[in-house]
Scaffold this motif. Structure first.
Motif, mmCIF file in Angstrom:
data_model
loop_
_atom_site.group_PDB
_atom_site.id
_atom_site.type_symbol
_atom_site.label_atom_id
_atom_site.label_comp_id
_atom_site.label_asym_id
_atom_site.label_seq_id
_atom_site.Cartn_x
_atom_site.Cartn_y
_atom_site.Cartn_z
ATOM 1 N N PHE A 109 1.331 -1.383 0.132
ATOM 2 C CA PHE A 109 0.290 0.382 -0.334
ATOM 3 C C PHE A 109 1.050 1.172 0.464
ATOM 4 C CE2 PHE A 109 -2.655 -3.610 1.488
ATOM 5 C CZ PHE A 109 -3.703 -3.699 1.420
ATOM 6 N N HIS A 110 0.654 1.953 -0.636
ATOM 7 C CA HIS A 110 1.158 3.726 -1.020
ATOM 8 C C HIS A 110 0.321 4.966 -1.285
ATOM 9 C CE1 HIS A 110 4.157 6.287 -2.366
ATOM 10 N NE2 HIS A 110 5.008 5.442 -1.528
ATOM 11 N N PRO A 111 0.780 5.862 -0.775
ATOM 12 C CA PRO A 111 -0.050 6.902 -0.911
ATOM 13 C C PRO A 111 0.041 7.327 -2.480
ATOM 14 C CG PRO A 111 1.765 7.614 0.532
ATOM 15 C CD PRO A 111 2.378 6.156 -0.239
ATOM 16 N N GLN A 112 0.945 6.973 -3.470
ATOM 17 C CA GLN A 112 0.384 6.592 -5.235
ATOM 18 C C GLN A 112 0.614 5.222 -5.672
ATOM 19 O OE1 GLN A 112 4.862 8.778 -5.736
ATOM 20 N NE2 GLN A 112 4.123 10.587 -4.194
ATOM 21 N N TYR A 113 -0.299 4.670 -5.487
ATOM 22 C CA TYR A 113 0.179 3.467 -5.411
ATOM 23 C C TYR A 113 -1.308 3.071 -7.000
ATOM 24 C CZ TYR A 113 -0.222 -1.856 -5.155
ATOM 25 O OH TYR A 113 -0.155 -2.819 -5.702
ATOM 26 N N GLN A 114 -0.502 2.364 -7.904
ATOM 27 C CA GLN A 114 -1.019 2.686 -9.297
ATOM 28 C C GLN A 114 -0.783 1.056 -9.511
ATOM 29 O OE1 GLN A 114 0.664 5.931 -11.781
ATOM 30 N NE2 GLN A 114 -0.432 4.608 -14.005
ATOM 31 N N PHE A 115 -1.647 0.201 -10.095
ATOM 32 C CA PHE A 115 -1.493 -0.206 -10.586
ATOM 33 C C PHE A 115 -1.147 -0.171 -12.221
ATOM 34 C CE2 PHE A 115 -4.826 -1.047 -7.557
ATOM 35 C CZ PHE A 115 -4.539 -1.962 -6.485
ATOM 36 N N ALA A 116 -0.494 -1.289 -12.454
ATOM 37 C CA ALA A 116 -0.433 -1.957 -13.560
ATOM 38 C C ALA A 116 -1.352 -1.349 -14.702
ATOM 39 C CB ALA A 116 -0.200 -3.311 -13.916
ATOM 40 N N ASP A 117 -1.346 -0.781 -15.634
ATOM 41 C CA ASP A 117 -2.133 -0.191 -17.662
ATOM 42 C C ASP A 117 -3.606 0.712 -16.572
ATOM 43 O OD1 ASP A 117 -0.792 -2.235 -19.261
ATOM 44 O OD2 ASP A 117 -1.482 -3.897 -17.629
ATOM 45 N N THR A 118 -3.437 1.130 -15.725
ATOM 46 C CA THR A 118 -4.361 1.956 -15.614
ATOM 47 C C THR A 118 -3.328 3.561 -15.563
ATOM 48 O OG1 THR A 118 -3.203 2.424 -12.986
ATOM 49 C CG2 THR A 118 -4.811 0.740 -13.627
ATOM 50 N N GLU A 119 -4.537 4.377 -14.866
ATOM 51 C CA GLU A 119 -4.303 5.985 -15.233
ATOM 52 C C GLU A 119 -3.806 6.782 -13.595
ATOM 53 O OE1 GLU A 119 -2.867 8.105 -17.652
ATOM 54 O OE2 GLU A 119 -3.504 6.133 -19.478
ATOM 55 N N PRO A 120 -2.994 7.085 -13.179
ATOM 56 C CA PRO A 120 -2.750 7.297 -11.703
ATOM 57 C C PRO A 120 -4.196 8.023 -11.122
ATOM 58 C CG PRO A 120 -0.976 8.969 -13.521
ATOM 59 C CD PRO A 120 -2.403 8.139 -14.512
ATOM 60 N N ASP A 121 -5.160 8.804 -11.809
ATOM 61 C CA ASP A 121 -6.226 9.093 -11.164
ATOM 62 C C ASP A 121 -7.353 7.889 -11.393
ATOM 63 O OD1 ASP A 121 -6.935 9.507 -13.848
ATOM 64 O OD2 ASP A 121 -7.504 11.820 -13.105
ATOM 65 N N ASP A 122 -7.573 7.322 -11.465
ATOM 66 C CA ASP A 122 -8.344 5.917 -11.543
ATOM 67 C C ASP A 122 -8.856 4.950 -10.104
ATOM 68 O OD1 ASP A 122 -8.311 5.756 -14.554
ATOM 69 O OD2 ASP A 122 -7.069 3.669 -14.358
ATOM 70 N N ALA A 123 -10.478 5.719 -10.348
ATOM 71 C CA ALA A 123 -10.718 5.590 -8.730
ATOM 72 C C ALA A 123 -10.496 4.522 -8.510
ATOM 73 C CB ALA A 123 -12.002 4.748 -8.563
ATOM 74 N N GLY A 124 -9.302 3.143 -8.425
ATOM 75 C CA GLY A 124 -9.351 1.783 -8.938
ATOM 76 C C GLY A 124 -8.050 1.988 -7.560
ATOM 77 N N LEU A 126 -7.619 4.043 -5.621
ATOM 78 C CA LEU A 126 -7.677 4.464 -3.860
ATOM 79 C C LEU A 126 -7.512 2.785 -3.534
ATOM 80 C CD1 LEU A 126 -10.087 6.941 -4.678
ATOM 81 C CD2 LEU A 126 -7.587 6.973 -4.348
ATOM 82 N N THR A 127 -8.195 1.971 -3.864
ATOM 83 C CA THR A 127 -7.794 0.791 -3.151
ATOM 84 C C THR A 127 -7.308 0.340 -2.548
ATOM 85 O OG1 THR A 127 -7.764 -1.334 -4.851
ATOM 86 C CG2 THR A 127 -9.689 -0.408 -4.346
ATOM 87 N N MET A 164 -14.951 2.552 -5.021
ATOM 88 C CA MET A 164 -14.236 3.522 -5.186
ATOM 89 C C MET A 164 -14.892 5.014 -5.911
ATOM 90 S SD MET A 164 -11.886 3.357 -2.540
ATOM 91 C CE MET A 164 -12.926 2.632 -1.809
ATOM 92 N N GLU A 165 -15.274 4.292 -7.094
ATOM 93 C CA GLU A 165 -15.960 5.133 -8.253
ATOM 94 C C GLU A 165 -17.033 5.380 -7.704
ATOM 95 O OE1 GLU A 165 -16.715 2.287 -10.981
ATOM 96 O OE2 GLU A 165 -14.255 2.116 -12.449
ATOM 97 N N ALA A 166 -17.891 5.297 -6.875
ATOM 98 C CA ALA A 166 -19.311 6.087 -6.632
ATOM 99 C C ALA A 166 -19.094 6.991 -5.038
ATOM 100 C CB ALA A 166 -20.020 4.814 -5.976
ATOM 101 N N LEU A 167 -17.432 6.721 -4.966
ATOM 102 C CA LEU A 167 -17.112 8.034 -3.739
ATOM 103 C C LEU A 167 -17.462 9.684 -4.087
ATOM 104 C CD1 LEU A 167 -13.907 6.670 -1.872
ATOM 105 C CD2 LEU A 167 -16.608 6.121 -1.188
ATOM 106 N N THR A 168 -17.851 10.345 -3.689
ATOM 107 C CA THR A 168 -18.026 12.156 -4.184
ATOM 108 C C THR A 168 -16.745 12.460 -3.745
ATOM 109 O OG1 THR A 168 -19.092 12.787 -2.349
ATOM 110 C CG2 THR A 168 -20.489 12.318 -3.383
ATOM 111 N N LEU A 175 -11.793 11.024 3.164
ATOM 112 C CA LEU A 175 -11.448 9.499 3.255
ATOM 113 C C LEU A 175 -9.935 9.580 2.852
ATOM 114 C CD1 LEU A 175 -14.141 7.594 1.704
ATOM 115 C CD2 LEU A 175 -13.030 7.412 4.229
ATOM 116 N N PHE A 176 -9.719 10.539 2.107
ATOM 117 C CA PHE A 176 -8.128 10.524 1.663
ATOM 118 C C PHE A 176 -7.378 12.056 1.558
ATOM 119 C CE2 PHE A 176 -10.076 7.400 -0.961
ATOM 120 C CZ PHE A 176 -9.598 5.918 -0.445
#
Length: 181
Positions: A109-124, A126-127, A164-168, A175-176
């Motif tokens: 887990f990391h504050p800048q976590y980014q799954f492979a093949d995603t964009e940095p701001d992808d809601a996923g 955040l998990t 994560m996508e449903a969060l306003t 939360l973050f």
């Protein structure tokens, strides 16, 4: 500083991980006070690996009824996600070389976590975004038991991304807060 790290991680555990039910296996050990939060003040990889080794040994040597899992917060290095991600290779090798494979595993887990093949701001992403770089030491036996009793383990990632996508925007800021400072 240590108290702030602990406060940040406790907020994240209670409001994000458990509050949003991202990990359906976390609430019980947390409620039973069997989750350890340790802080490493290492400033180099060797010292951090030694701190990780100490936590692996502590978890291995302590019954699950007393200590289920450990979060090792990294306070003074690996702020950059690429550096952190590269370090995970050393973690995996460490676990293997010291014979923990099959007993303990380390999740990331990391504050800048980014799954492979995603964009940095992808809601996923955040998990896996925590307030501090973390190494989460998990007992494989406990994980296997929890998975056995969960009705839809394979659906957890998809469900979490949908949450994560449903969060306003307000929810995300609350939360973050460490992502919006």
């Amino acid at each position: 500083m240590d108290q702030q790290i602990l406060d940040d991680i406790n907020q994240w555990l209670d409001e994000v991980v458990i509050g949003l039910d991202l990990c359906p296996f976390a609430a019980r050990p947390r409620r039973e006070k069997r989750v350890r939060i340790a802080i490493s003040h290492a400033t180099d990889e060797e010292t951090l690996l030694n701190d990780l080794q100490a936590e692996l040994e502590r978890l291995s040597d302590t019954p699950a009824e007393t200590l289920e899992t450990t979060l090792l917060a990294i306070s003074d290095m690996l702020e950059n996600f690429e550096d952190y991600n590269d370090f995970l290779d050393a973690v995996d090798l460490w676990v293997e070389q010291f014979g923990w494979e099959g007993e303990l595993q380390v999740a990331s887990f990391h504050p800048q976590y980014q799954f492979a093949d995603t964009e940095p701001d992808d809601a996923g992403n955040l998990t896996n975004r925590s307030p501090w770089p973390l190494l989460h030491i998990i007992r494989e036996e406990s994980l296997e038991k929890a998975i056995e009793h969960h009705p839809d383990v394979d659906g957890i990632p998809e469900r979490n991304i949908a949450r994560m996508e449903a969060l306003t925007d307000g929810d995300r800021k609350r939360l973050f807060p460490y992502l919006f400072g």
